[in-house]
Motif scaffolding. Structure first.
Motif, short mmCIF file in Angstrom:
data_model
loop_
_atom_site.label_atom_id
_atom_site.label_comp_id
_atom_site.label_asym_id
_atom_site.label_seq_id
_atom_site.Cartn_x
_atom_site.Cartn_y
_atom_site.Cartn_z
N ASP A 84 -16.98 -24.84 -19.38
CA ASP A 84 -17.90 -23.76 -19.75
C ASP A 84 -18.29 -23.84 -21.21
N SER A 85 -19.06 -22.88 -21.66
CA SER A 85 -19.61 -22.89 -23.02
C SER A 85 -18.54 -22.74 -24.08
N GLU A 86 -17.36 -22.24 -23.69
CA GLU A 86 -16.26 -22.09 -24.64
C GLU A 86 -15.36 -23.33 -24.67
N GLY A 87 -15.71 -24.34 -23.88
CA GLY A 87 -14.93 -25.57 -23.86
C GLY A 87 -13.76 -25.54 -22.89
N LYS A 88 -13.70 -24.51 -22.04
CA LYS A 88 -12.62 -24.40 -21.07
C LYS A 88 -13.03 -25.01 -19.73
N TRP A 89 -12.08 -25.69 -19.11
CA TRP A 89 -12.32 -26.20 -17.76
C TRP A 89 -12.03 -25.08 -16.76
N VAL A 90 -12.98 -24.87 -15.84
CA VAL A 90 -12.84 -23.83 -14.83
C VAL A 90 -13.21 -24.43 -13.47
N ARG A 91 -12.72 -23.82 -12.43
CA ARG A 91 -13.05 -24.29 -11.08
C ARG A 91 -14.47 -23.91 -10.71
N THR A 92 -15.16 -24.83 -10.01
CA THR A 92 -16.55 -24.58 -9.60
C THR A 92 -16.68 -24.45 -8.09
N TYR A 93 -15.61 -24.64 -7.34
CA TYR A 93 -15.56 -24.36 -5.91
C TYR A 93 -16.70 -25.03 -5.14
N SER A 94 -16.75 -26.36 -5.19
CA SER A 94 -17.78 -27.09 -4.47
C SER A 94 -17.36 -27.33 -3.03
N SER A 95 -18.28 -27.84 -2.23
CA SER A 95 -17.99 -28.14 -0.83
C SER A 95 -17.05 -29.32 -0.67
N VAL A 96 -16.84 -30.07 -1.73
CA VAL A 96 -15.92 -31.22 -1.70
C VAL A 96 -14.46 -30.77 -1.79
N ASP A 97 -14.22 -29.57 -2.34
CA ASP A 97 -12.85 -29.08 -2.48
C ASP A 97 -12.16 -29.09 -1.12
N ARG A 98 -10.95 -29.62 -1.09
CA ARG A 98 -10.22 -29.69 0.18
C ARG A 98 -8.75 -29.98 -0.06
N ARG A 99 -7.97 -29.71 0.97
CA ARG A 99 -6.56 -30.06 0.98
C ARG A 99 -6.31 -31.13 2.04
N ILE A 100 -5.42 -32.05 1.72
CA ILE A 100 -4.84 -32.99 2.68
C ILE A 100 -3.37 -32.64 2.69
N THR A 101 -2.90 -32.00 3.75
CA THR A 101 -1.56 -31.43 3.76
C THR A 101 -0.59 -32.28 4.57
N GLY A 102 0.63 -31.80 4.63
CA GLY A 102 1.64 -32.48 5.43
C GLY A 102 1.42 -32.34 6.92
N ILE A 103 0.47 -31.48 7.34
CA ILE A 103 0.18 -31.35 8.77
C ILE A 103 -1.29 -31.64 9.07
N SER A 104 -2.01 -32.28 8.15
CA SER A 104 -3.39 -32.68 8.47
C SER A 104 -3.39 -33.56 9.71
#
Length: 737
Positions: free
Chosen positions: A203-223
């Motif tokens: 962001d404008s303050e130089g902080k990294w923040v989450r943008t929640y795109s459609s690529v976000d995903r989990r690959i879990t132990g039960i996928s």
């Protein structure tokens, strides 16, 4: 072990190995370590002022060695802080924490390896490993964080009735209420392991923040368990999965349910991330038959947060691999490349050079584990080509044989390789595990005579493993640890991270030099501390250079580059090195992995037990305090000096350091805060006594205030401890280095 003499180091350079001075590994005679009235302060000027740890360090401040009173005065009192402690001018932002939404799942527990791949200005994908769940804080805070309870009462009642702390849920009827309760707990634990992809923006303050795109995903132990998101596999072990054989068959062929125990990893130049499945044996059965098929899930029963694959009937031979994922592809749930071997992978060092074969390095994190190298059959044309993943489908896996003179060779894990294990007696602990035939699994040889009898009975690895040429090779890879031991690979001191430097040399974190409860341990001819100390529990960082710098070389040289331990004994003040990372200037960054139960454990006056006997080195780990993050220059004259950059919160481990391309951010995973005591309540703390040593080796007593449990990252008195991912930055947004 390889000597620490300048003559050997010059030989090292003469082979085209680059200029790196050895520090922190000199013999412990006083004349070699403290030869002047003041300590030698490195001329390296870090771009940060190191933080003050509980132990006097020459890289923190100039102290006259002879002035023991000044040292003891400055360090007689010390307070441990339940926070991520950084140098002046630095801060951190929490990016993601356990329980928060990620795709259609949640952020997992015990985040480990991190990989940031930039996709544009101020944006990119952060890939995260989730290693395991810590029993006490996970069970204690699960309902508070996740918002629902687990059926632990049913399981505890069953434990009491059976007078056992484990249950073979796999053998229970499908509709049995106890099986259903265990299934729910196991699924939730496995969901909190695996991998995740999180999109970020600055962001404008130089902080990294989450943008929640459609690529976000989990690959879990039960996928794949219910959603069809199976993982894929390549290489010779696929034939083992498909054909079945003597052992357990999950009826899924080459489809794989999930990934778990994901520890460290690596990032490729073509934009994929590699995740290392480490302590999979905690959840599924490790032992296999001579044809590579698994023992029954019943052999690893459910036990609260262990044996979680039991009730699901997971086949153990499908875990313990390197998983490759393309974070930019939302449909990619991972591929396990079996040519890289199955063992307790900690990490993977990626070496990619145009016109040369791929070379991937990895260590097996156990107290007798081996160092491995995979070399592809074909050569790299363009290091950034996404098609390079296909190079992982054909090649050869090698295991390292280290010699005391500083040389070594790579042993192919192939059927024709001779059986030639090292004698049991050379190992710290006096034992070595070898393949048990014809039953499968392993036996522990405790005498040299047993090893000699084994060598006479079996001549090649092909005598130990069954199948046609393809599946036999697959069986060897499935059982890589025991196959490497049988072939004479060196049993090492918990090889954890493997990181490639800019000059192509390999840096390896060997975390601890002790043996395990079975007597298995590292080769004592190789793994000695400064002055020949055996065992050397604080660990080392080793540098390895291939002959002629070739990634596919079959010979190499190695040197102990930096040693953990106390300053007066030739150590650099850190303990148990783990994950490694290079910055753009070539400095090596390292986090430590002191076991939770050893952190801040009191050390009595005189360092003796109640019987007046000297404490073993493993009982001195408390002097080092919390786990921490260090910066070590790699170029003369200060190569191998250690500068303390950060100290982690209570009972945690700092993991996965990874720099953003502009070097303005250092991403770090803070794993298992409060692992031993859980949530800190009422700001509780204890005062503990520690027999510390000054730079001259003289003892002084330190009174240390130690918080009991953790409230990090919220830091409010009633907050639950939660593993979280942070972005460290300068307050002025300048480069870290």
């Amino acid at each position: 072990m390889a000597s620490y003499k300048r003559r050997d180091f010059l030989l090292f350079i003469s082979a085209g190995m680059g200029a790196v001075a050895l520090k922190g590994c000199q013999p412990s005679e006083p004349g070699n370590v403290l030869s002047s009235s003041t300590t030698e302060i490195s001329s390296f000027s870090p771009s940060f002022k190191p933080v003050k740890g509980p132990m006097p360090l020459p890289t923190y401040e100039t102290i006259t060695v002879a002035d023991h009173q000044a040292i003891s005065g400055k360090y007689s009192q010390y307070e441990i802080i339940d926070d991520l402690v950084l140098p002046e001018g630095f801060t951190y932002d929490v990016i993601a924490t356990w329980g928060e939404a990620v795709g259609d799942s949640r952020c997992g527990y015990n985040n480990d390896y991190l990989s940031f791949i930039q996709t544009g200005k101020n944006q990119g994908f952060l890939t995260v490993n989730f290693e395991y769940v810590s029993a006490k804080p996970w069970l204690e805070t699960y309902e508070e964080v996740i918002g629902r309870s687990l059926p632990m009462a049913v399981v505890k009642q069953a434990f009491e009735a059976a007078q056992s702390q484990s249950i073979d849920a796999f053998s229970l009827p499908a509709q049995d209420p106890l099986r259903q309760a265990i299934l729910e707990i196991s699924k939730e634990g496995l969901i909190d392991m695996g991998m995740g992809v999180i999109s970020l923006g600055r962001d404008s303050e130089g902080k990294w923040v989450r943008t929640y795109s459609s690529v976000d995903r989990r690959i879990t132990g039960i996928s794949g368990w219910t959603d069809g998101r199976y993982l894929k596999a390549t290489g010779p072990a696929v034939g083992v999965f498909r054909q079945g054989g003597r052992g357990y068959n999950d009826r899924l062929g080459d489809k794989i349910i999930g990934t778990f125990a994901n520890c460290a990893g690596g990032t490729t130049p073509w934009g994929t991330v590699l995740s290392a499945e480490e302590n999979f044996q905690s959840y599924v059965t490790e032992s296999v038959h001579p044809d590579g098929t698994s023992f029954s899930p019943s052999d690893t029963p459910f036990s609260t947060t262990r044996g979680l694959g039991n009730v699901l009937g997971l086949a153990g031979n499908k875990y313990g691999w390197i998983v490759e994922v393309n974070p930019a592809d939302p449909e990619d749930y991972g591929t396990k490349h079996t040519w890289l071997g199955r063992y307790r992978h900690e990490a993977v060092g990626v070496r990619v050079t145009a016109g040369k074969p791929l070379a991937f390095y990895s260590g097996c994190d156990r107290r007798s584990g081996h160092l491995y190298k995979f070399v592809s059959s074909d050569r790299v044309i363009d290091p950034s080509d996404r098609q390079n993943s296909r190079l992982l489908t054909s090649g050869m896996l090698y295991a390292a044989k280290l010699y005391p003179d500083g040389t070594g060779k790579w042993i192919p894990m192939a059927a024709k390789t001779a059986v030639n294990p090292d004698p049991a007696s050379v190992h710290i602990g006096g034992a070595i595990a070898l393949p048990l035939r014809p039953e499968g699994g392993s036996f522990v040889a405790t005498t040299d005579e047993e090893v000699e009898a084994f060598k006479k009975q079996y001549k090649t690895l092909g005598d130990l493993y069954l199948g046609d040429s393809q599946t036999q090779q697959g069986a060897i890879l499935v059982d890589a640890h025991l196959a490497a031991s049988a072939a004479g690979a060196t049993c090492c001191a918990r090889p954890e991270d493997t990181m490639i430097a800019g000059d192509g040399s390999l840096y390896i974190a060997f975390t601890s030099g002790g043996g395990d409860r079975n007597g298995e341990g590292p080769d004592g001819r190789i793994f000695q501390g400064p002055g020949g100390i055996i065992p050397h529990d604080p660990g080392w960082i080793v540098r390895l250079i291939e002959d002629n710098g070739d990634p596919d070389a079959l010979r190499f040289r190695w040197e102990m580059w930096a040693a953990g331990g106390e300053i007066f004994q030739g150590g650099l003040g850190f303990c148990n090195p783990d994950n490694l990372e290079f910055d753009s200037q070539g400095n090596l960054w390292m986090v430590t992995d002191i076991s939770t139960g050893s952190q801040n454990k009191s050390v009595p006056p005189g360092r003796v037990n109640q019987a007046g006997e000297p404490l073993a080195s493993r009982d001195l780990m408390g002097i080092y305090g919390n786990n921490s993050l260090w910066c070590l220059p790699t170029t003369p004259p200060d190569a191998g000096q250690a500068y303390l950059f950060a100290i982690g919160p209570m009972e945690c481990e700092l993991c996965g350091p990874f720099f953003s391309p502009d070097q303005q951010t250092l991403f770090v995973a803070v794993q298992h805060p409060g692992e031993y005591n859980g949530k800190r309540r009422n700001m509780a703390s204890q005062f503990r006594e520690f027999a510390m040593t000054g730079l001259d080796g003289q003892e002084f007593m330190q009174t240390r205030e130690v918080p009991i449990g953790s409230n990090w990252p919220g830091k409010n008195p009633t907050d639950p401890p939660k593993p979280s991912i942070v972005a460290i930055r300068r307050q002025n947004l300048g480069a870290i280095v």
